[in-house]
Design a protein around this motif. Structure first.
Motif, PDB file in Angstrom:
ATOM      1  N   LYS A  49       0.862  -1.185   0.000  1.00 34.30           N
ATOM      2  CA  LYS A  49       0.000   0.000   0.000  1.00 34.30           C
ATOM      3  C   LYS A  49       0.895   1.232   0.000  1.00 34.30           C
ATOM      4  O   LYS A  49       1.859   1.312   0.761  1.00 34.30           O
ATOM      5  CB  LYS A  49      -0.888  -0.029   1.250  1.00 34.30           C
ATOM      6  CG  LYS A  49      -1.669   1.218   1.506  1.00 34.30           C
ATOM      7  CD  LYS A  49      -2.958   1.230   0.725  1.00 34.30           C
ATOM      8  CE  LYS A  49      -3.834   2.373   1.190  1.00 34.30           C
ATOM      9  NZ  LYS A  49      -4.051   3.382   0.224  1.00 34.30           N
ATOM     10  N   TYR A  50       0.593   2.185  -0.875  1.00 36.61           N
ATOM     11  CA  TYR A  50       1.392   3.406  -1.010  1.00 36.61           C
ATOM     12  C   TYR A  50       0.517   4.636  -0.860  1.00 36.61           C
ATOM     13  O   TYR A  50      -0.675   4.607  -1.165  1.00 36.61           O
ATOM     14  CB  TYR A  50       2.085   3.439  -2.385  1.00 36.61           C
ATOM     15  CG  TYR A  50       3.100   2.342  -2.548  1.00 36.61           C
ATOM     16  CD1 TYR A  50       4.397   2.507  -2.076  1.00 36.61           C
ATOM     17  CD2 TYR A  50       2.751   1.139  -3.143  1.00 36.61           C
ATOM     18  CE1 TYR A  50       5.330   1.489  -2.204  1.00 36.61           C
ATOM     19  CE2 TYR A  50       3.680   0.120  -3.273  1.00 36.61           C
ATOM     20  CZ  TYR A  50       4.962   0.298  -2.805  1.00 36.61           C
ATOM     21  OH  TYR A  50       5.876  -0.700  -2.922  1.00 36.61           O
ATOM     22  N   ASP A  51       1.137   5.722  -0.414  1.00 38.31           N
ATOM     23  CA  ASP A  51       0.453   7.010  -0.410  1.00 38.31           C
ATOM     24  C   ASP A  51       0.275   7.497  -1.842  1.00 38.31           C
ATOM     25  O   ASP A  51      -0.737   8.098  -2.182  1.00 38.31           O
ATOM     26  CB  ASP A  51       1.262   8.069   0.366  1.00 38.31           C
ATOM     27  CG  ASP A  51       1.372   7.739   1.840  1.00 38.31           C
ATOM     28  OD1 ASP A  51       0.337   7.410   2.458  1.00 38.31           O
ATOM     29  OD2 ASP A  51       2.494   7.808   2.370  1.00 38.31           O
ATOM     30  N   CYS A  52       1.284   7.224  -2.656  1.00 35.75           N
ATOM     31  CA  CYS A  52       1.311   7.736  -4.019  1.00 35.75           C
ATOM     32  C   CYS A  52       2.037   6.742  -4.926  1.00 35.75           C
ATOM     33  O   CYS A  52       3.030   6.140  -4.513  1.00 35.75           O
ATOM     34  CB  CYS A  52       2.035   9.085  -4.021  1.00 35.75           C
ATOM     35  SG  CYS A  52       2.285   9.798  -5.643  1.00 35.75           S
ATOM     36  N   VAL A  53       1.525   6.600  -6.147  1.00 35.68           N
ATOM     37  CA  VAL A  53       2.166   5.731  -7.133  1.00 35.68           C
ATOM     38  C   VAL A  53       2.370   6.527  -8.418  1.00 35.68           C
ATOM     39  O   VAL A  53       1.432   7.118  -8.952  1.00 35.68           O
ATOM     40  CB  VAL A  53       1.293   4.482  -7.446  1.00 35.68           C
ATOM     41  CG1 VAL A  53       1.945   3.630  -8.521  1.00 35.68           C
ATOM     42  CG2 VAL A  53       1.050   3.668  -6.194  1.00 35.68           C
ATOM     43  N   PHE A  54       3.613   6.561  -8.888  1.00 31.62           N
ATOM     44  CA  PHE A  54       3.947   7.138 -10.193  1.00 31.62           C
ATOM     45  C   PHE A  54       3.969   6.005 -11.207  1.00 31.62           C
ATOM     46  O   PHE A  54       4.680   5.019 -11.011  1.00 31.62           O
ATOM     47  CB  PHE A  54       5.324   7.808 -10.161  1.00 31.62           C
ATOM     48  CG  PHE A  54       5.350   9.110  -9.442  1.00 31.62           C
ATOM     49  CD1 PHE A  54       5.147  10.304 -10.114  1.00 31.62           C
ATOM     50  CD2 PHE A  54       5.577   9.149  -8.073  1.00 31.62           C
ATOM     51  CE1 PHE A  54       5.162  11.515  -9.455  1.00 31.62           C
ATOM     52  CE2 PHE A  54       5.598  10.355  -7.396  1.00 31.62           C
ATOM     53  CZ  PHE A  54       5.388  11.544  -8.083  1.00 31.62           C
ATOM     54  N   LEU A  55       3.194   6.142 -12.273  1.00 32.77           N
ATOM     55  CA  LEU A  55       3.110   5.096 -13.294  1.00 32.77           C
ATOM     56  C   LEU A  55       3.385   5.667 -14.676  1.00 32.77           C
ATOM     57  O   LEU A  55       2.843   6.712 -15.036  1.00 32.77           O
ATOM     58  CB  LEU A  55       1.702   4.493 -13.326  1.00 32.77           C
ATOM     59  CG  LEU A  55       1.255   3.674 -12.140  1.00 32.77           C
ATOM     60  CD1 LEU A  55      -0.221   3.348 -12.270  1.00 32.77           C
ATOM     61  CD2 LEU A  55       2.068   2.391 -12.069  1.00 32.77           C
ATOM     62  N   ASP A  56       4.171   4.934 -15.434  1.00 36.09           N
ATOM     63  CA  ASP A  56       4.352   5.266 -16.847  1.00 36.09           C
ATOM     64  C   ASP A  56       3.152   4.714 -17.607  1.00 36.09           C
ATOM     65  O   ASP A  56       2.667   3.620 -17.321  1.00 36.09           O
ATOM     66  CB  ASP A  56       5.641   4.627 -17.364  1.00 36.09           C
ATOM     67  CG  ASP A  56       5.968   5.036 -18.790  1.00 36.09           C
ATOM     68  OD1 ASP A  56       5.311   5.940 -19.338  1.00 36.09           O
ATOM     69  OD2 ASP A  56       6.899   4.445 -19.363  1.00 36.09           O
ATOM     70  N   ILE A  57       2.672   5.460 -18.552  1.00 32.80           N
ATOM     71  CA  ILE A  57       1.517   5.023 -19.333  1.00 32.80           C
ATOM     72  C   ILE A  57       1.917   3.933 -20.331  1.00 32.80           C
ATOM     73  O   ILE A  57       1.138   3.036 -20.624  1.00 32.80           O
ATOM     74  CB  ILE A  57       0.847   6.225 -20.038  1.00 32.80           C
ATOM     75  CG1 ILE A  57      -0.635   5.967 -20.279  1.00 32.80           C
ATOM     76  CG2 ILE A  57       1.486   6.554 -21.340  1.00 32.80           C
ATOM     77  CD1 ILE A  57      -1.464   6.072 -19.083  1.00 32.80           C
TER      78      ILE A  57
END
Length: 137
Positions: A49-57
């Protein structure tokens, strides 16, 4: 004691390193715990579980849209920030991502997004703490 933010970065090697360095610059090394994933499958298998997730499209195995859909099936609270090219913005926002960062990434844009996300995470943590205190009383 300051909050420590739990952030995942799922992208290619160069972009992960760039985002990670900006995140450390923004928060400081002791206030953030980034986890790096170089594929969508690796990220999904982690089940953290994360506060924030950066994802590449655009990724080789699972793309950012597929991963966002999977996350939203079990978690509506994580702030998802998608990065990519402008042509994917509309579909990303339909999945309720927090923000969409155009590539190439600008540090000032990322810092603004981190500021906004941090304010909301703090507000939510404070709200949840108040609810817990009311239940205890």
């Amino acid at each position: 004691m300051k909050d420590q933010y739990k952030i995942a970065i799922c992208d290619d090697n160069v972009f992960c390193t760039k985002i990670e360095s900006y995140i450390y610059e923004y928060y400081g090394k002791n206030n953030v715990k980034p986890s790096i994933f170089y594929s969508g499958e690796e990220f999904i298998k982690s089940k953290d579980k994360y506060d924030c997730v950066f994802l590449d499209i655009e990724m080789i195995d699972l793309n950012g849209i597929e991963i966002t859909t999977m996350i939203r099936d079990y978690d509506l609270d994580t702030y998802i920030i998608v990065s990519g090219f402008p042509k994917y913005k509309n579909v990303s926002y339909r999945l309720h991502v927090f923000d969409y960062l155009d590539k190439p990434l600008k540090k000032t844009t990322l810092f603004k997004t981190l500021y906004d996300m941090t304010m909301l995470v703090k507000k939510n943590k404070m709200f949840n703490m108040n609810i817990f205190e009311q239940i205890k009383a």
